[in-house]
Design a protein around this motif. Structure first.
Motif, PDB file in Angstrom:
ATOM      1  N   ALA A 144      -1.774  41.979  -4.784  1.00 56.32           N
ATOM      2  CA  ALA A 144      -1.733  40.977  -3.716  1.00 56.32           C
ATOM      3  C   ALA A 144      -1.098  41.354  -2.385  1.00 56.32           C
ATOM      4  CB  ALA A 144      -0.553  39.954  -4.434  1.00 56.32           C
ATOM      5  N   GLU A 145      -0.999  42.566  -2.103  1.00 54.14           N
ATOM      6  CA  GLU A 145      -0.535  42.973  -0.809  1.00 54.14           C
ATOM      7  C   GLU A 145      -1.863  43.523  -0.060  1.00 54.14           C
ATOM      8  OE1 GLU A 145       2.739  41.840  -1.099  1.00 54.14           O
ATOM      9  OE2 GLU A 145       2.440  43.187   0.793  1.00 54.14           O
ATOM     10  N   GLN A 164      -6.538  43.267  -5.642  1.00 58.02           N
ATOM     11  CA  GLN A 164      -6.249  43.135  -7.081  1.00 58.02           C
ATOM     12  C   GLN A 164      -6.557  44.436  -7.607  1.00 58.02           C
ATOM     13  OE1 GLN A 164      -9.875  40.330  -7.069  1.00 58.02           O
ATOM     14  NE2 GLN A 164      -8.621  38.688  -5.992  1.00 58.02           N
ATOM     15  N   LEU A 165      -6.228  44.436  -9.165  1.00 54.07           N
ATOM     16  CA  LEU A 165      -6.382  45.410 -10.081  1.00 54.07           C
ATOM     17  C   LEU A 165      -7.936  45.939  -9.970  1.00 54.07           C
ATOM     18  CD1 LEU A 165      -4.250  44.500 -12.915  1.00 54.07           C
ATOM     19  CD2 LEU A 165      -3.697  45.984 -11.179  1.00 54.07           C
ATOM     20  N   GLY A 166      -8.822  44.958  -9.782  1.00 51.33           N
ATOM     21  CA  GLY A 166     -10.201  45.612  -9.795  1.00 51.33           C
ATOM     22  C   GLY A 166     -10.685  46.221  -8.467  1.00 51.33           C
ATOM     23  N   ASP A 167      -9.704  46.135  -7.462  1.00 52.08           N
ATOM     24  CA  ASP A 167     -10.044  47.215  -6.158  1.00 52.08           C
ATOM     25  C   ASP A 167      -9.696  48.630  -6.589  1.00 52.08           C
ATOM     26  OD1 ASP A 167      -8.642  44.387  -4.298  1.00 52.08           O
ATOM     27  OD2 ASP A 167     -10.659  44.586  -5.064  1.00 52.08           O
ATOM     28  N   GLN A 194     -16.442  53.116  -5.528  1.00 53.52           N
ATOM     29  CA  GLN A 194     -16.938  53.920  -6.793  1.00 53.52           C
ATOM     30  C   GLN A 194     -16.065  53.552  -7.716  1.00 53.52           C
ATOM     31  OE1 GLN A 194     -17.412  57.977  -6.899  1.00 53.52           O
ATOM     32  NE2 GLN A 194     -19.236  57.641  -8.083  1.00 53.52           N
ATOM     33  N   PRO A 195     -15.880  52.480  -8.734  1.00 52.02           N
ATOM     34  CA  PRO A 195     -14.999  52.400  -9.755  1.00 52.02           C
ATOM     35  C   PRO A 195     -15.112  53.535 -10.811  1.00 52.02           C
ATOM     36  CG  PRO A 195     -16.949  50.728  -9.985  1.00 52.02           C
ATOM     37  CD  PRO A 195     -17.019  51.642  -8.651  1.00 52.02           C
ATOM     38  N   LEU A 234      -8.004  54.608  -4.268  1.00 50.46           N
ATOM     39  CA  LEU A 234      -6.937  53.617  -4.258  1.00 50.46           C
ATOM     40  C   LEU A 234      -6.549  53.265  -5.532  1.00 50.46           C
ATOM     41  CD1 LEU A 234      -5.751  51.744  -2.590  1.00 50.46           C
ATOM     42  CD2 LEU A 234      -7.644  50.046  -2.849  1.00 50.46           C
ATOM     43  N   THR A 235      -5.213  53.290  -5.595  1.00 49.51           N
ATOM     44  CA  THR A 235      -4.517  52.619  -6.792  1.00 49.51           C
ATOM     45  C   THR A 235      -3.820  51.443  -6.588  1.00 49.51           C
ATOM     46  OG1 THR A 235      -3.963  54.986  -7.578  1.00 49.51           O
ATOM     47  CG2 THR A 235      -2.607  53.226  -8.507  1.00 49.51           C
ATOM     48  N   VAL A 236      -4.234  50.572  -7.282  1.00 47.81           N
ATOM     49  CA  VAL A 236      -3.304  49.180  -7.466  1.00 47.81           C
ATOM     50  C   VAL A 236      -2.328  49.196  -8.400  1.00 47.81           C
ATOM     51  CG1 VAL A 236      -3.679  46.779  -7.369  1.00 47.81           C
ATOM     52  CG2 VAL A 236      -5.559  48.255  -6.371  1.00 47.81           C
TER      53      VAL A 236
END
Lengths: 116, 115
Positions: A16-17, A83-86, A39-40, A112-114
């Motif tokens: 959410a940040e 979001q976690l999916g990012d 790239q997930p 990037l880690t969420v």
């Protein structure tokens, strides 16, 4: 040859940040395109956002926006309401303009880690 | 988006053997590219094609050859695989129908391991 630099190998953000990923590039050209790809873990390369150098207005796509500073040769990506999916590897890329087969030049990526 | 498929998705091969990776598109895109992805290097261009039988080298072309006998197929061959060619290989196509276009559409990648 053009070079693209991503100076942040890893970044993390709380869910959410907002987070900003940096990208700088080196070119003598005046007209070009800039891109951010995601790239997930699936390995698929997904276009997130693009910016035409001749446009002064920064591109936006929903929660994704860029800060394009042509004089400074800077092209950062801002992700709002993360979001976690990012969570993914993000690549910045450069391509010359014009209807030619010009290649893309990619940065080395930012992971990037969420955090939930 | 245009359909673009790569095969195989994974491959393990022995040092010194030839390997061919295939990229197939279902649209009539003129430009096709082969990239390799390695940690710390991002994606680097190996070869690209701008039409049938028209190809050119990228920045990391040594040890690789390509062929394009049909618009829809672009083949990448490792003539004699080495451990340094262990990588993930991506094929990409680019539309040039108008100035606003210009992004790549990527295949799903091939993970190649040379042992």
């Amino acid at each position: 040859a053009q070079t693209v630099t991503q100076s942040q190998p890893e970044m993390s953000v709380q869910e959410a940040e907002t987070v900003t990923l940096s990208c700088t590039y080196d070119t003598s050209e005046s007209d070009y395109y800039l891109f951010w790809y995601k790239q997930p873990p699936s390995r698929q390369m997904i276009l997130v956002i693009r910016q035409e150098a001749y446009k002064q207005q920064n591109a936006t796509e929903n929660r994704f926006s860029v800060n394009f500073q042509k004089a400074a040769k800077s092209f950062s990506l801002k992700i709002s309401d993360s979001q976690l999916g990012d969570a993914a590897m993000y690549f910045c890329a450069y391509r010359s303009a014009g209807n030619t087969g010009n290649q893309f030049y990619f940065g080395t990526g930012t992971s990037l880690t969420v955090i939930p | 988006d245009a359909g673009i498929t790569q095969s195989p998705r994974h491959k393990v091969t022995e040092t010194g053997t030839p390997v061919t990776l295939r990229c197939h598109q279902t649209e009539n895109h003129r430009y096709m590219y082969w990239y390799r992805q390695d940690p710390g290097h991002g994606l680097r261009l190996i070869h690209y094609s701008y039409g049938v039988k028209d190809t050119d080298k990228g920045e990391v072309s040594d040890g690789y050859s390509v062929s394009r006998s049909k618009t829809e197929d672009f083949l990448l061959t490792l003539e004699s695989a080495t451990s340094s060619q262990t990588s993930v290989y991506f094929c990409a196509i680019r539309e040039i129908r108008n100035r606003e276009s210009g992004g790549y559409t990527f295949g799903s990648g091939t993970r190649l391991t040379v042992v």
